[in-house]
Design a protein around this motif. Structure first.
Motif, mmCIF file in Angstrom:
data_model
loop_
_atom_site.group_PDB
_atom_site.id
_atom_site.type_symbol
_atom_site.label_atom_id
_atom_site.label_comp_id
_atom_site.label_asym_id
_atom_site.label_seq_id
_atom_site.Cartn_x
_atom_site.Cartn_y
_atom_site.Cartn_z
ATOM 1 N N ARG A 149 1.405 0.529 8.067
ATOM 2 C CA ARG A 149 0.272 -0.251 8.555
ATOM 3 C C ARG A 149 -0.230 0.317 9.879
ATOM 4 N N GLN A 151 0.814 -1.218 0.000
ATOM 5 C CA GLN A 151 0.000 0.000 0.000
ATOM 6 C C GLN A 151 0.849 1.270 0.000
ATOM 7 N N PRO A 160 -8.923 -4.178 -2.769
ATOM 8 C CA PRO A 160 -7.802 -3.997 -1.845
ATOM 9 C C PRO A 160 -7.160 -5.325 -1.481
ATOM 10 N N SER A 161 -6.022 -5.244 -0.815
ATOM 11 C CA SER A 161 -5.370 -6.453 -0.312
ATOM 12 C C SER A 161 -6.303 -7.181 0.647
ATOM 13 N N GLN A 205 1.948 2.820 2.601
ATOM 14 C CA GLN A 205 1.623 3.617 3.776
ATOM 15 C C GLN A 205 1.792 2.704 4.982
ATOM 16 N N GLY A 249 -2.180 -3.684 -3.769
ATOM 17 C CA GLY A 249 -1.946 -2.258 -3.591
ATOM 18 C C GLY A 249 -0.693 -1.852 -4.331
ATOM 19 N N ARG A 264 -2.229 2.167 -7.831
ATOM 20 C CA ARG A 264 -3.594 1.765 -7.512
ATOM 21 C C ARG A 264 -4.611 2.891 -7.698
#
Length: 420
Positions: A52, A48, A284-285, A50, A263, A267
């Motif tokens: 977690r 992603q 999404p994942s 970002q 991600g 994306r």
């Protein structure tokens, strides 16, 4: 006393795609076979890009994951694919790693393609006379060149840096024999220092899942031929090609539904395309169990690569795809490691990358063949996993590479002990 190994890698559990599952899996396995294993890693952020939730301020945090002691060091996480920002992340991670407590490991394993972080760690290891193994998952400069992220002069300088770093390591582990050939031919790494350790599958072979219920959960109709791509959504995946294929399928009335799960930096752009492209969606994942189920619920599993990629990587998703017992469609170059893996496993077909018409035609042909033969073709993936991509074989090969360095470690400790 058990030999001590320190593994340094930017990515680790709880990330469950990309390099992290292999680093975490090997750390756990080495501890199980008697190595005193510890890990220094970064903040979980991939794919992603970002941090977690729950790890935003975890620099300096210690935890145990599956019995392995893990130290996390803080670093910035770029929110775009800019090479300079990613380089900054690597350098900060490397500097914080070398100022963290290491203890006295017998061997340090550094994970690339975090090249500059690994090079910084290599300097500290040299000062403490500790042998280093570089575990190469992607060839850094091949990736820069093939994705167009850097131009000729920059690539040549980076290749010189990467070659110098790898030649300075006492051992190099690569995930494919193609990488070994590349490092010998282009970077002058001695063949006797290189060990091939194949990535293994890290999902259950036969997950207990109701695939019909899972298809309903995600809104896939019984008549949809779902073509599923999982993992990172970045430059080398060239997933705009998949969106273009969805438009071709809509135009031609093909029953294909192209689905991306995961991600990555691209994306948002792909989500925007999905909002106006029928037969194309971006999810999404998902957690590991859902991921394993999605692979079984899909009709075709997709690898899509940017045209021109012939050296840089072997997609980790292939090891999971082969376990799922579904045919694989690979839009990749004929000379790529991905194509070689697909052929060796007899698990699917290849089409030309960057050609949405070819992607649609390949998906339709592959599904028709699968239905006509009752799924009797392109089913070599599981056999290939058992014979070539098993976790046990990977651990044995990695331990062999470590044992080669134990005499080096002992020899280097003796002068220090003599003067203590």
């Amino acid at each position: 006393m058990a030999p001590r190994i320190l593994i340094v890698g930017l990515n680790y559990s709880p990330e469950h795609t990309g390099i992290a599952p292999y680093t975490a899996g090997m750390a756990r396995a080495l501890r199980e076979v008697g190595w005193d294993t510890e890990v220094i890693t970064g903040l979980p952020h991939y794919p992603q890009w970002q941090v977690r939730e729950g790890y935003e301020h975890s620099g300096g945090r210690r935890e145990a994951i599956d019995g392995v002691p893990v130290l996390r060091v803080g670093h910035p996480v770029p929110h775009d694919a800019g090479q300079i920002r990613r380089l900054g992340m690597e350098i900060v991670f490397g500097l914080r790693t070398v100022t963290a407590p290491w203890g006295k490991p017998d061997v340090v394993v550094v994970i690339t393609p975090a090249l500059f972080a690994s090079a910084i760690v290599r300097v500290r290891a040299a000062l403490t006379r500790t042998p280093v193994i570089a575990w190469v998952h992607d060839i850094y400069t091949a990736g820069l060149s093939e994705t167009g992220a850097a131009k000729g002069p920059v690539t040549r300088v980076m290749r010189a840096v990467e070659g110098t770093f790898l030649r300075s390591c006492e051992g190099v582990v690569v995930i494919h024999d193609r990488f070994s050939d590349y490092l010998r031919r282009h970077m002058g790494v001695a063949g006797e220092r290189i060990t091939t350790v194949r990535n293994w599958t890290h999902i259950a072979e036969s997950p207990a899942v109701d695939t019909d219920a899972l298809r309903r959960r995600f809104g896939w109709a019984p008549e949809d031929v779902v073509v599923l791509h999982t993992g990172n959504m970045g430059a080398k995946q060239d997933l705009a090609n998949v969106a273009a294929a969805a438009r071709v399928a809509e135009r031609d009335g093909a029953p294909l539904r192209f689905v991306l799960v995961g991600g990555g930096h691209q994306r948002p752009q792909l989500q925007e395309l999905a909002s106006r492209t029928p037969r194309f969606e971006v999810l999404p994942s998902v957690d590991d169990d859902t991921y394993a189920g999605l692979l079984r619920a899909a009709d075709i599993l997709l690898v899509n690569e940017r045209p021109g990629l012939t050296e840089m990587c072997v997609p980790s998703k292939l090891t999971s795809y082969f376990t799922a017992d579904r045919p694989v469609l690979a839009a990749v170059e004929a000379q790529s490691p991905s194509a070689a893996e697909l052929t060796a496993a007899d698990a699917g077909i290849r089409v030309e990358p960057g050609d949405p018409e070819a992607l649609v035609a390949g998906a339709v042909s592959l599904h028709e063949e699968w239905i006509t033969t009752g799924g009797a073709t392109h089913r070599g993936g599981r056999r290939y996993v058992r014979e070539v991509l098993s976790r046990g074989a990977a651990v044995r090969s990695f331990v062999s590479a470590l044992h080669k360095l134990r005499p080096v470690a002992a020899e280097r400790r003796e002068p220090a002990a003599a003067h203590s």
